[in-house]
Design a protein around this motif. Sequence first.
Motif, PDB file in Angstrom:
ATOM      1  N   ARG A   1       0.847  -1.187   0.000  1.00  0.00           N
ATOM      2  CA  ARG A   1       0.000   0.000   0.000  1.00  0.00           C
ATOM      3  C   ARG A   1       0.892   1.249   0.000  1.00  0.00           C
ATOM      4  NH1 ARG A   1      -5.090   1.016   2.684  1.00  0.00           N
ATOM      5  NH2 ARG A   1      -5.740   3.038   1.865  1.00  0.00           N
TER       6      ARG A   1
ATOM      7  N   SER B   1      -9.465  -1.601  -6.398  1.00  0.00           N
ATOM      8  CA  SER B   1     -10.563  -1.350  -5.463  1.00  0.00           C
ATOM      9  C   SER B   1     -10.530  -2.415  -4.369  1.00  0.00           C
ATOM     10  CB  SER B   1     -11.915  -1.368  -6.182  1.00  0.00           C
ATOM     11  OG  SER B   1     -12.285  -2.681  -6.505  1.00  0.00           O
ATOM     12  N   ASP B   2     -10.964  -2.021  -3.177  1.00  0.00           N
ATOM     13  CA  ASP B   2     -11.047  -2.969  -2.068  1.00  0.00           C
ATOM     14  C   ASP B   2     -11.949  -4.140  -2.441  1.00  0.00           C
ATOM     15  OD1 ASP B   2      -9.460  -1.363  -0.482  1.00  0.00           O
ATOM     16  OD2 ASP B   2     -11.143  -0.442   0.573  1.00  0.00           O
TER      17      ASP B   2
ATOM     18  N   LYS C   1      -7.650   2.128  -3.867  1.00  0.00           N
ATOM     19  CA  LYS C   1      -6.432   2.283  -3.075  1.00  0.00           C
ATOM     20  C   LYS C   1      -5.250   2.234  -4.041  1.00  0.00           C
ATOM     21  CE  LYS C   1      -8.620   1.994   0.883  1.00  0.00           C
ATOM     22  NZ  LYS C   1      -9.955   2.376   0.471  1.00  0.00           N
ATOM     23  N   VAL C   2      -4.164   2.899  -3.656  1.00  0.00           N
ATOM     24  CA  VAL C   2      -2.957   2.920  -4.475  1.00  0.00           C
ATOM     25  C   VAL C   2      -1.945   1.955  -3.864  1.00  0.00           C
ATOM     26  CG1 VAL C   2      -1.061   4.343  -5.340  1.00  0.00           C
ATOM     27  CG2 VAL C   2      -3.363   5.330  -5.107  1.00  0.00           C
ATOM     28  N   TYR C   3      -1.421   1.088  -4.705  1.00  0.00           N
ATOM     29  CA  TYR C   3      -0.405   0.132  -4.273  1.00  0.00           C
ATOM     30  C   TYR C   3       0.865   0.342  -5.076  1.00  0.00           C
ATOM     31  CZ  TYR C   3      -4.162  -2.312  -1.909  1.00  0.00           C
ATOM     32  OH  TYR C   3      -5.204  -2.627  -1.084  1.00  0.00           O
TER      33      TYR C   3
ATOM     34  N   LEU D   1      -5.319   9.719  -6.011  1.00  0.00           N
ATOM     35  CA  LEU D   1      -6.771   9.545  -6.055  1.00  0.00           C
ATOM     36  C   LEU D   1      -7.477  10.855  -6.381  1.00  0.00           C
ATOM     37  CD1 LEU D   1      -7.401   7.060  -3.114  1.00  0.00           C
ATOM     38  CD2 LEU D   1      -7.319   6.594  -5.570  1.00  0.00           C
TER      39      LEU D   1
ATOM     40  N   GLU E   1      -1.079   8.357  -2.002  1.00  0.00           N
ATOM     41  CA  GLU E   1      -2.413   7.876  -2.354  1.00  0.00           C
ATOM     42  C   GLU E   1      -3.413   9.028  -2.491  1.00  0.00           C
ATOM     43  OE1 GLU E   1      -4.406   4.002  -1.060  1.00  0.00           O
ATOM     44  OE2 GLU E   1      -5.021   5.482   0.452  1.00  0.00           O
ATOM     45  N   ASP E   2      -3.397   9.959  -1.562  1.00  0.00           N
ATOM     46  CA  ASP E   2      -4.326  11.096  -1.621  1.00  0.00           C
ATOM     47  C   ASP E   2      -4.146  11.905  -2.901  1.00  0.00           C
ATOM     48  OD1 ASP E   2      -5.441  10.375   0.792  1.00  0.00           O
ATOM     49  OD2 ASP E   2      -4.364  11.894   1.963  1.00  0.00           O
TER      50      ASP E   2
ATOM     51  N   ASP F   1     -13.784   3.188  -3.356  1.00  0.00           N
ATOM     52  CA  ASP F   1     -12.889   2.393  -2.514  1.00  0.00           C
ATOM     53  C   ASP F   1     -11.550   2.076  -3.177  1.00  0.00           C
ATOM     54  OD1 ASP F   1     -13.688   0.442  -4.305  1.00  0.00           O
ATOM     55  OD2 ASP F   1     -14.193  -1.028  -2.784  1.00  0.00           O
TER      56      ASP F   1
ATOM     57  N   LYS G   1       0.033   7.393   2.545  1.00  0.00           N
ATOM     58  CA  LYS G   1      -1.202   8.183   2.459  1.00  0.00           C
ATOM     59  C   LYS G   1      -1.021   9.441   1.613  1.00  0.00           C
ATOM     60  CE  LYS G   1      -5.438   8.795   4.013  1.00  0.00           C
ATOM     61  NZ  LYS G   1      -6.467   8.281   3.156  1.00  0.00           N
TER      62      LYS G   1
ATOM     63  N   LEU H   1      -3.751   1.010  -9.230  1.00  0.00           N
ATOM     64  CA  LEU H   1      -4.968   1.332  -8.486  1.00  0.00           C
ATOM     65  C   LEU H   1      -5.837   0.088  -8.443  1.00  0.00           C
ATOM     66  CD1 LEU H   1      -6.017   4.773 -10.020  1.00  0.00           C
ATOM     67  CD2 LEU H   1      -5.035   4.382  -7.771  1.00  0.00           C
TER      68      LEU H   1
END
Length: 80
Positions: free
Chosen positions: A6, A60-61, A35-37, A16, A12-13, A33, A9, A58
């Motif tokens: 992951r 999604s959960d 998330k950036v990995y 996104l 990722e912010d 949902d 933050k 990117l």
Amino acid sequence: MAYLRRAPKVIEDELLNRTRKVNQKFNFPTDKDLKVYLRLNPDGSVFLNKDKSIGMILLSDHDLLQKIYSGVPFSIKERI
């Protein structure tokens, strides 16, 4: 095989936020949902793309959890 971690933050912010702007501009649906990995090498170091940019994906959960809970071995397809 793709190894993932992951993203921090702050990264990722930013990504996104950019993704939301592009989605709105072109009227694409926005997946809340995501998330950036970071993509990792087998030794745990961050993977660099051919242009020397940091490899990220990117996901999604929902999609990721469905694959995990299915009990079936899976891999993350390269999107580059």
